[in-house]
Structure formats: C-alpha cells, structure tokens
Design a protein around this motif. Structure first.
Motif, PDB file in Angstrom:
ATOM      1  N   SER A  28      28.536  41.603  32.467  1.00 28.11           N
ATOM      2  CA  SER A  28      29.706  40.856  32.927  1.00 28.11           C
ATOM      3  C   SER A  28      29.738  40.882  34.463  1.00 28.11           C
ATOM      4  CB  SER A  28      30.915  41.497  32.237  1.00 28.11           C
ATOM      5  OG  SER A  28      31.994  41.474  33.043  1.00 28.11           O
ATOM      6  N   LEU A  29      30.233  39.822  35.073  1.00 29.73           N
ATOM      7  CA  LEU A  29      30.194  39.706  36.540  1.00 29.73           C
ATOM      8  C   LEU A  29      31.604  39.765  37.094  1.00 29.73           C
ATOM      9  CD1 LEU A  29      27.694  36.724  36.691  1.00 29.73           C
ATOM     10  CD2 LEU A  29      27.274  38.969  37.666  1.00 29.73           C
ATOM     11  N   SER A  30      31.718  40.332  38.302  1.00 25.06           N
ATOM     12  CA  SER A  30      33.038  40.315  38.914  1.00 25.06           C
ATOM     13  C   SER A  30      33.065  39.159  39.919  1.00 25.06           C
ATOM     14  CB  SER A  30      33.285  41.688  39.540  1.00 25.06           C
ATOM     15  OG  SER A  30      33.828  41.562  40.792  1.00 25.06           O
ATOM     16  N   VAL A  31      33.815  38.129  39.568  1.00 25.03           N
ATOM     17  CA  VAL A  31      33.847  36.908  40.385  1.00 25.03           C
ATOM     18  C   VAL A  31      35.117  36.937  41.239  1.00 25.03           C
ATOM     19  CG1 VAL A  31      33.867  34.388  40.298  1.00 25.03           C
ATOM     20  CG2 VAL A  31      32.587  35.665  38.583  1.00 25.03           C
ATOM     21  N   LYS A  32      34.928  36.963  42.561  1.00 20.17           N
ATOM     22  CA  LYS A  32      36.079  37.115  43.461  1.00 20.17           C
ATOM     23  C   LYS A  32      36.633  35.749  43.879  1.00 20.17           C
ATOM     24  CE  LYS A  32      34.304  41.433  45.251  1.00 20.17           C
ATOM     25  NZ  LYS A  32      32.855  41.339  44.996  1.00 20.17           N
ATOM     26  N   ALA A  33      37.745  35.783  44.595  1.00 15.52           N
ATOM     27  CA  ALA A  33      38.321  34.527  45.110  1.00 15.52           C
ATOM     28  C   ALA A  33      37.279  33.836  45.990  1.00 15.52           C
ATOM     29  CB  ALA A  33      39.571  34.828  45.924  1.00 15.52           C
TER      30      ALA A  33
END
Ligand code: PLP
Length: 321
Positions: free
Chosen positions: A80-85
């Motif tokens: 899973s990826l952490s997608v930021k603003a």
C-alpha cells in the motif's frame, strides 16, 4: 443554410448512441493524462512498472515527477502507498478485468486516484475519480479518447483531424493485414508528441457507429471459451467479473518462445510492454509478465471457429515444447 445540403456523400456509417456520451472527448489516452496533470497540478504520481512507456510522455513534457510501484500476481498493488497532498496514484484496469479492485482503490485513495481504463473501454467510471479511455484499443478507429474528470481546464481546445491516419484501417480491409502493417506502425507513431486536442469529428462519428452490446457479448464469449481450455494451465488467474468486457485473454505460461512461434503462424500476439524489460530486474513479476504473458485476441472479429483454431495452434506448439 448553415450546413451544406446535397452534393456528394461521405462514408456511409450506422448511427447509434455513443457509449461514453457524458465524457470529455480528447485525442489520445496519454493526452487525457496530460490534461489531468495540468488541471490537478500534481507534483508527483505513482505509476505501476507494468505499463506502456507512452504513458511517460506527459510526465516528461510537463516535468512532473513519477515513481514506479510493483504489482502482485493478481495485478494489484504489492504494497500500500502513502499518497500525500499534491500527489496521485495511477492504476491500470488490466485487460479490463480489475473493476472490483478499482472500486476498492477508489474507497482507499479517493480523488487522488487516476484510473487508466485504456484496457477497459466498457468499465464505468467510479464517481469523482479521474478516469480515461483510449478508443483504438477496442475498435477499428485511428485515435480518440474519453476522459471523466470534475476538474476542467479553462479555454477551448483545438479539434484534432484524423482522416490522414486512417490508411492502415482501410488497407487492412482492402488488401489484408500484412499490407496495412507498416501504415499501422507509422500512424500509431504519429500519435506521439501531439498536443491535447478534442477528438476529431471523424473519430467521433466512427464512435457513434459501433454495436457496443454485440461487441461486448462477443468478447465475453471468446474469453470464456479460451478460459475453459486454458484456465487450468494459466499461471495468472483473473476472473471475468459479471460486468467485465475484456481486451484480451492474458495467458501466462512457462513455455518459452510461444509468442514468436504464434506470430510465425500468423497469430499476432502483442508484447505488453517491451520497455518494462529495461525498467525491472529479471526476477521480478513484471519482467515475467512482459516476456511470457500472451495477450490472446478475443475481439469482435472472431468467433468460436477462430478461437478453436488458435487453441489448437497453441496446443500443437506446446506439445513440440
Ligand atoms: C496502459 C496504457 N495506458 C495508456 C496508453 C496510452 O493510450 P494512447 O495510445 O491512446 O495515448 C496505453 C497505450 O498506448 C496503454 O497501454
């Protein structure tokens, strides 16, 4: 009179309802992506390694950063990826067979998700998720793409013209597949470096002349036939969901060299995608997919007889080893 009346005819085409009639009509899939990058102003996008290299064109043109991620054997995100603003995650609805997973990703990532449905023309967009399609992967048209997005660019886009990129489509009917192949390559190459434009009037007209339901049924029936014979020996298992209309039947076998031998026997099986072989190492799943997965045609041109002929060919080649 605003439109001319009378005189000579244009090409005779049926007229039905367009499938994606509420979408924006643009010229290519990659330009839909350029449109999204411009309208959303993303700084960075996560892309699967397992993707066609033309997708990189808009990133290079606009100088937007991209970072590759791996998929697992179900063709879903490995981690899973952490997608930021200011960032987005692009996922390909592989072969038109991953719609349930697309819905799952939409719940997880919301509007930071971009869905590449170039292999899934029939998959409906998930509400509020930027989603694009490419017409010529499913139908005999020269170009054309659809985009669903709520973030519109201001200004009027110029309209593309396609009459000059039709020769391979016409030659294949008139003179046969081999005669049109060079034109197909040339016309396809000419789609690179094109500015974002509205779909041409010609492609739009062609897209309103298609028997969408008949084609969907034919593709599903062909897929089922191949699956019933090859499913057991297939090393990737992707279910044909109830509403799915597949682009191809992805057959992953450990028998080497089948693609070349099928092509020699005039079964034209593409490679998805050659550049992937340079991006990943040889032990990765993506390398195996690019080198060994055979995207077998299941499209509307063919019925049971051709599918059975292809199966026989494949079995003969496998027996020869
Ligand atoms: C997965 C994928 N995404 C996007 C594209 C780009 O679509 P287009 O060629 O219409 O720009 C392609 C193929 O060309 C593709 O295979």
């Amino acid at each position: 009179m605003t439109e001319p009346v009378g005189g000579y005819f244009s090409l005779e085409l049926p007229l039905v309802e367009e499938y994606h009639k509420d979408a924006l009509r643009l010229n290519t899939g990659r330009n839909c992506l350029e449109y999204i990058l411009l309208s959303r102003g993303y700084k960075k996008v996560y892309l699967p390694y397992y993707i066609c290299s033309v997708v990189l064109e808009p990133f290079e043109k606009l100088g937007v950063q991209y970072v590759f991620y791996h998929v697992d054997e179900r063709l879903e995100l490995k981690d899973s990826l952490s997608v930021k603003a200011g960032e987005a995650l692009l996922y390909v609805n592989y072969f038109g067979l991953k719609q349930r997973y697309v819905e799952h990703l939409a719940e997880q990532y919301g509007t930071s998700l971009i869905i590449d449905n170039t292999q899934a023309f029939y998959a409906k967009p998930v509400k509020r998720i930027d989603t694009f399609y490419s017409c010529r992967k499913f139908f005999g048209v020269p170009d054309g793409a659809y985009l669903y997005t709520e973030e519109l660019l201001g200004g009027e886009l110029k309209q593309d013209e396609s009459y000059d990129r039709m020769s391979h489509l016409l030659r294949r009917i008139d003179l046969g597949a081999e005669s049109g192949y060079d034109d197909f390559r040339k016309n396809d190459d000419r789609l690179s470096g094109q500015p974002v434009r509205r779909m041409s009037r010609l492609t739009h007209r062609l897209m309103r002349g298609i028997d969408y339901e008949g084609i969907a049924n034919r593709r599903r029936a062909n897929y089922r036939l191949l699956e019933s014979e090859l499913g057991e020996s297939n090393k990737i298992v992707l279910d044909l969901e109830e509403d799915a209309v597949p682009m191809v039947y992805p057959y992953f076998t450990s028998v080497k060299g089948l693609r070349e031998r099928l092509i020699a026997d005039k079964v034209f099986v593409a490679c998805y995608w050659p550049d992937v072989l340079d991006w990943v190492n040889e032990v990765s799943l993506e390398y195996c997919l690019a080198s060994r997965m055979l995207p077998l045609p299941v499209d509307q041109r063919y019925g049971e007889e051709v599918m059975n002929g292809m199966l026989k060919e494949l079995n003969d080649l496998k027996c020869k080893g």
